[in-house]
Scaffold this motif. Structure first.
Motif, PDB file in Angstrom:
ATOM      1  N   PRO A   1      29.236  58.316  42.127  1.00  0.00           N
ATOM      2  CA  PRO A   1      28.683  59.639  42.416  1.00  0.00           C
ATOM      3  C   PRO A   1      29.031  60.166  43.805  1.00  0.00           C
ATOM      4  CG  PRO A   1      26.959  57.963  42.433  1.00  0.00           C
ATOM      5  CD  PRO A   1      28.179  57.323  41.876  1.00  0.00           C
ATOM      6  N   LYS A   2      29.061  59.301  44.801  1.00  0.00           N
ATOM      7  CA  LYS A   2      29.349  59.747  46.161  1.00  0.00           C
ATOM      8  C   LYS A   2      30.751  60.330  46.253  1.00  0.00           C
ATOM      9  CE  LYS A   2      29.602  58.071  50.944  1.00  0.00           C
ATOM     10  NZ  LYS A   2      29.492  56.869  51.820  1.00  0.00           N
ATOM     11  N   GLU A   3      31.734  59.584  45.757  1.00  0.00           N
ATOM     12  CA  GLU A   3      33.124  60.008  45.874  1.00  0.00           C
ATOM     13  C   GLU A   3      33.425  61.224  44.994  1.00  0.00           C
ATOM     14  OE1 GLU A   3      32.735  55.743  46.970  1.00  0.00           O
ATOM     15  OE2 GLU A   3      32.099  56.928  45.226  1.00  0.00           O
TER      16      GLU A   3
ATOM     17  N   GLU B   1      28.862  46.059  36.817  1.00  0.00           N
ATOM     18  CA  GLU B   1      29.545  45.538  38.000  1.00  0.00           C
ATOM     19  C   GLU B   1      28.849  45.980  39.283  1.00  0.00           C
ATOM     20  OE1 GLU B   1      32.253  43.048  39.655  1.00  0.00           O
ATOM     21  OE2 GLU B   1      31.999  43.399  37.495  1.00  0.00           O
ATOM     22  N   LEU B   2      28.298  47.205  39.263  1.00  0.00           N
ATOM     23  CA  LEU B   2      27.581  47.727  40.426  1.00  0.00           C
ATOM     24  C   LEU B   2      26.174  47.140  40.561  1.00  0.00           C
ATOM     25  CD1 LEU B   2      28.581  51.494  40.082  1.00  0.00           C
ATOM     26  CD2 LEU B   2      29.231  49.988  41.973  1.00  0.00           C
TER      27      LEU B   2
ATOM     28  N   ARG C   1      39.944  44.738  34.818  1.00  0.00           N
ATOM     29  CA  ARG C   1      40.537  45.843  35.567  1.00  0.00           C
ATOM     30  C   ARG C   1      39.472  46.766  36.153  1.00  0.00           C
ATOM     31  NH1 ARG C   1      43.519  48.982  31.941  1.00  0.00           N
ATOM     32  NH2 ARG C   1      43.092  47.687  30.123  1.00  0.00           N
ATOM     33  N   LEU C   2      38.420  47.030  35.361  1.00  0.00           N
ATOM     34  CA  LEU C   2      37.324  47.860  35.868  1.00  0.00           C
ATOM     35  C   LEU C   2      36.602  47.168  37.017  1.00  0.00           C
ATOM     36  CD1 LEU C   2      35.888  49.273  32.524  1.00  0.00           C
ATOM     37  CD2 LEU C   2      36.761  50.653  34.415  1.00  0.00           C
ATOM     38  N   SER C   3      36.368  45.879  36.875  1.00  0.00           N
ATOM     39  CA  SER C   3      35.691  45.122  37.934  1.00  0.00           C
ATOM     40  C   SER C   3      36.498  45.152  39.223  1.00  0.00           C
ATOM     41  CB  SER C   3      35.466  43.676  37.493  1.00  0.00           C
ATOM     42  OG  SER C   3      34.620  43.628  36.354  1.00  0.00           O
ATOM     43  N   ALA C   4      37.818  44.993  39.100  1.00  0.00           N
ATOM     44  CA  ALA C   4      38.684  45.030  40.279  1.00  0.00           C
ATOM     45  C   ALA C   4      38.642  46.398  40.944  1.00  0.00           C
ATOM     46  CB  ALA C   4      40.113  44.674  39.883  1.00  0.00           C
TER      47      ALA C   4
ATOM     48  N   ILE D   1      36.868  50.122  45.429  1.00  0.00           N
ATOM     49  CA  ILE D   1      36.151  51.299  45.917  1.00  0.00           C
ATOM     50  C   ILE D   1      35.007  50.886  46.827  1.00  0.00           C
ATOM     51  CG2 ILE D   1      34.746  53.309  45.262  1.00  0.00           C
ATOM     52  CD1 ILE D   1      37.657  53.704  44.678  1.00  0.00           C
ATOM     53  N   GLY D   2      34.298  49.822  46.408  1.00  0.00           N
ATOM     54  CA  GLY D   2      33.122  49.366  47.159  1.00  0.00           C
ATOM     55  C   GLY D   2      33.479  48.910  48.560  1.00  0.00           C
TER      56      GLY D   2
END
Length: 292
Positions: free
Chosen positions: A214-216, A261-262, A283-286, A291-292
């Motif tokens: 949401p932030k980005e 993951e979050l 791939r999503l986890s990576a 981003i984190g």
């Protein structure tokens, strides 16, 4: 309806491992959006797996979101279907006092003509006590609501105030922006072309990827609305790969894995949807870690 300018998100419905509604998870999702700078929340859209929720579960989701939001952001409620009389009846009988608008999808499966689509939304507009956002998503409905039909509805009914346009066609979106009456909002329903639509005159987005980041994403939309193009596109390209990934194996399986993951909520989905496979999960986890 300036409340609908910017970034709205189509909220997921978190489930526990036993497939019951995860109330605490839903509260966490709502707070995550607010903390991330989202402008408004959409309840019981497609991303909420509304098609597999019972009537009582839908009421529980609505109650939970209203309580968790506590008046902090405007709320939009998904009320749509392919039985026009049933949709109109719900609009006449449901308490909509907590919502600023409804989001109503073009009838699916029946494949109505443009005149049929117009007559459907005429009935919706006449039944709804609050503003109506049309929702065009041909990939799910098997019919495309053409700009001429949308513009006709916008001119004929003052409470038809916006469209969530998810045909994935920037030219069609531009025709809507060009031809719609003053004040009518053209809202992107396609995360990948949100920024180009905004720069062409669109009002923002109702997003899926936006609730995971949401932030980005909301900052990208704000920069686009401010015409800070280079800064906005930097964020667009930062997130672009994730937009493809979250839809690769169906929505909301992808975005639910992002939430897992979050640490916001679990990733359980209801059949006929299934979780993303091991490759996509990795791939999503990576991406989340990057981003984190």
């Amino acid at each position: 309806m300036q409340q609908l300018t910017g970034t709205g998100v189509a909220l997921i419905t978190p489930f526990k491992k036993d497939f019951s509604v995860d109330v605490d998870g839903l509260k966490s999702v709502v707070n995550f959006q607010i903390d991330g700078g989202i402008d408004y929340l959409v309840v019981l859209g497609t991303t909420a797996e509304a098609a597999t929720l019972t009537k009582d579960e839908k009421e529980l989701v609505i109650k939970t979101v209203i309580e968790a939001n506590a008046g902090r952001l405007p709320l939009v409620l998904g009320v749509g279907g392919n039985n026009t009389a049933e949709v109109a009846e719900e609009l006449k009988t449901r308490d909509l006092s907590a919502f600023v608008a409804i989001l109503s999808v073009s009838p699916y499966y029946n494949k109505p003509t443009q005149e049929g689509i117009y007559q459907h939304f005429k009935a919706v507009a006449q039944a709804s006590p609050i503003p109506v956002i049309l929702y065009n998503v041909p990939g799910r409905t098997a019919s495309n609501m053409l700009p001429a039909t949308v513009i006709r509805l916008a001119n004929d009914f003052k409470n038809v105030v916006a469209i969530k346009e998810a045909a994935g066609d920037i030219v069609q979106a531009m025709k809507l922006i060009q031809g719609a009456p003053q004040g009518f909002l053209v809202i992107s329903g396609d995360d990948m072309i949100t920024l180009p639509m905004i720069l062409a005159g669109g009002a923002g987005v109702i997003s899926v990827i936006g609730e995971g980041f949401p932030k980005e994403f909301s900052q990208m939309v704000r920069l686009g609305l401010e015409r800070k193009v280079d800064e906005a596109y930097k964020l667009h390209y930062l997130l672009a790969d994730s937009i493809d990934m979250i839809f690769e194996q169906g929505n909301p399986a992808g975005i639910k894995h992002v939430f897992k993951e979050l640490g916001v909520c679990g990733d359980t989905v209801r059949l006929p949807l299934v979780n993303v496979n091991e490759d996509l999960a990795g791939r999503l986890s990576a991406f989340v870690k990057k981003i984190g």
